[in-house]
Write an enzyme that holds these catalytic residues in place. Structure first.
Site, PDB file in Angstrom:
ATOM      1  N   LYS A 162       0.831  -1.211   0.000  1.00  0.00           N
ATOM      2  CA  LYS A 162       0.000   0.000   0.000  1.00  0.00           C
ATOM      3  C   LYS A 162       0.867   1.264   0.000  1.00  0.00           C
ATOM      4  CE  LYS A 162      -3.393  -2.968   0.539  1.00  0.00           C
ATOM      5  NZ  LYS A 162      -4.244  -3.462  -0.504  1.00  0.00           N
TER       6      LYS A 162
HETATM    7  C1  LIG Z   1      -5.172  -4.618   0.400  1.00  0.00           C
HETATM    8  C2  LIG Z   1      -6.642  -4.511   0.370  1.00  0.00           C
HETATM    9  C3  LIG Z   1      -7.461  -5.022   1.395  1.00  0.00           C
HETATM   10  C4  LIG Z   1      -6.937  -5.870   2.502  1.00  0.00           C
HETATM   11  O1  LIG Z   1      -5.911  -5.341   3.206  1.00  0.00           O
HETATM   12  P1  LIG Z   1      -4.885  -6.317   3.963  1.00  0.00           P
HETATM   13  O2  LIG Z   1      -4.133  -5.378   4.828  1.00  0.00           O
HETATM   14  O3  LIG Z   1      -4.056  -6.975   2.909  1.00  0.00           O
HETATM   15  O4  LIG Z   1      -5.686  -7.297   4.736  1.00  0.00           O
HETATM   16  C5  LIG Z   1      -8.818  -4.808   1.334  1.00  0.00           C
HETATM   17  N1  LIG Z   1      -9.370  -4.138   0.320  1.00  0.00           N
HETATM   18  C6  LIG Z   1      -8.652  -3.658  -0.692  1.00  0.00           C
HETATM   19  C7  LIG Z   1      -9.346  -2.917  -1.782  1.00  0.00           C
HETATM   20  C8  LIG Z   1      -7.259  -3.838  -0.723  1.00  0.00           C
HETATM   21  O5  LIG Z   1      -6.544  -3.371  -1.751  1.00  0.00           O
END
Ligand SMILES: *Cc1c(COP(=O)(O)O)cnc(C)c1O
Length: 398
Positions: A190
């Site tokens: 992210k």
């Molecule tokens: C990455 C992501 C998640 C989940 O996040 P994690 O920290 O990997 O559990 C949920 N929704 C979207 C749209 C994502 O890109």
């Protein structure tokens, strides 16, 4: 010719500096690594709430965990329905299933890949109690429109902003502040990261209280009473994670600004018929750089384009996902709780069909990796690779 681009998977595409090192060492030396009676996680929550201009923030172990906390905080009944999009990370829907709720897949805007008020309305039933709106790739969904549709009907709106830090809606609001709860992720890929981690914000004190309790076994520790007010999980964030995340928060505005600057170069370079790009650049946060093509106009589909782009070494995916979420065994074989198929069995004849989303994955959508650490040379090489790939397609070259 293959170029090596910075990647989020290692230090080349991440901004971890001396301050993160100092933060991790500070927590290690304190000897106190969990958030119970800790200081880092509460400070992270206060700092994120301030950054978002919201009264409450709750940290948890992952982005999926905070979405699960958000859904659990709504305190719905088994069999109640939650509208979700089919192009997203599984984290948008697993908390729905885990709470015994039925996900209803609604179709998407063919250019943004987001839910719209119209598609949400079309997916509503008498059992609809909530919507999970995903701001896909960093582009804002029309969450104001969806809230305007839902609020009079008592339907809650959870914003999944895992890909959309500092994204701005057309009305000028930060995503995550418009619905009832906004959820963010600190996973490796992210905008900012602490390896894993999640943050949610809300204006509703009761939702914040329930979400925090859900992340800690329903245990109201501040009261001193060892009791469990409802079924919760242990989704606690550690102090180590929180300390690193606090520093990452200070880098967020620059990360997003740098991604926007790259995206504006590519957006200008790629302007041509049959190519839809996410605009305006200043409102998007570019977790990925999405390109939606009209295959008839550009001379080929998303796979043909992605294959040509990939020769440059630029990270690229046709369709973002290999398949829409409801075509994974979790749904096709109802692999949920043993062989029961629960909770999908709570909605008679449950099925999913979203032709626009399917076409995006199979034919029109390409996502290109973008990273704040791209040098100006990386940006130019990538722009040439993207335009070159479109030229090859247009000229019918292999
Ligand atoms: C990455 C992501 C998640 C989940 O996040 P994690 O920290 O990997 O559990 C949920 N929704 C979207 C749209 C994502 O890109």
């Amino acid at each position: 010719m293959t170029h090596v681009f910075p990647t989020y998977a290692d230090a080349s595409g991440r901004r971890f500096g001396a301050e993160e090192e100092e933060a991790a060492i500070r927590v290690l030396r304190s000897g106190h690594l969990w958030r119970v009676d800790g200081t880092e996680a509460p400070a992270l929550e206060a700092e994120f709430a301030a950054l978002m201009g919201m009264p409450h923030a709750v940290a948890a172990a992952t982005g999926s965990a905070v979405i699960h906390c958000a859904i659990a905080a709504l305190d719905l009944e088994p069999g109640d329905e939650v509208i979700v999009p089919p192009i997203t990370d599984a984290g948008s829907v697993i908390g729905v299933l885990a709470q015994g709720l039925v996900p209803r897949f609604a179709d998407l805007d063919p250019l943004t890949g987001c839910l719209t008020p119209e598609t949400v309305e079309a997916a509503m039933t008498e059992r609809t109690r909530a919507v999970v709106v995903v701001h896909l790739f960093g582009g804002a969904a029309d969450v104001e429109g969806i809230v305007a549709l839902c609020r009079p009907r008592g339907i809650r709106v959870v914003e999944d902003c895992a890909q959309a830090y500092l994204t701005v809606t057309t009305a000028g609001a930060l995503v995550g502040t418009v619905g009832d709860i906004g959820c963010f992720s600190l996973q490796q890929s992210k905008h900012i990261s602490a390896g894993d981690g999640g943050l949610l914000v809300t204006a509703d004190a009761e939702l914040a209280r329930r979400a925090a309790l859900f992340a800690d076994k329903g245990w109201p520790r501040a009261g001193g009473d060892r009791t469990h007010l409802f079924l919760g999980l242990n989704y606690r964030m550690t102090e180590l994670t929180a300390a690193v995340a606090r520093v990452q928060l200070t880098r967020l505005a620059d990360v997003v600004a740098d991604r926007r600057a790259i995206a504006s170069v590519w957006t200008e370079a790629l302007a041509r018929p049959g190519v839809h790009l996410a605009t305006p650049v200043e409102r998007h946060s570019y977790w990925l750089f999405p390109i939606v093509v009209d295959p008839d106009v550009v001379g080929g589909d998303n796979r043909a384009l992605a294959q040509r782009i990939s020769r440059s070494g630029l990270p690229v995916q046709a369709g973002y996902l290999q398949r829409v979420l409801y075509w994974t065994p979790m749904f096709t074989e109802r692999r949920t709780f043993g062989t029961s198929g629960w909770p999908l069995t709570l909605a008679e004849g449950w099925s999913a069909s979203c032709p626009v989303a399917e076409r995006m994955v199979e034919q029109t959508l390409v996502t290109v990796g973008i990273n704040e650490n791209f040098t100006s040379e990386d940006v130019e090489v990538a722009a040439a690779a993207l335009t070159g790939a479109l030229d090859e397609l247009a000229e019918g070259r292999p």
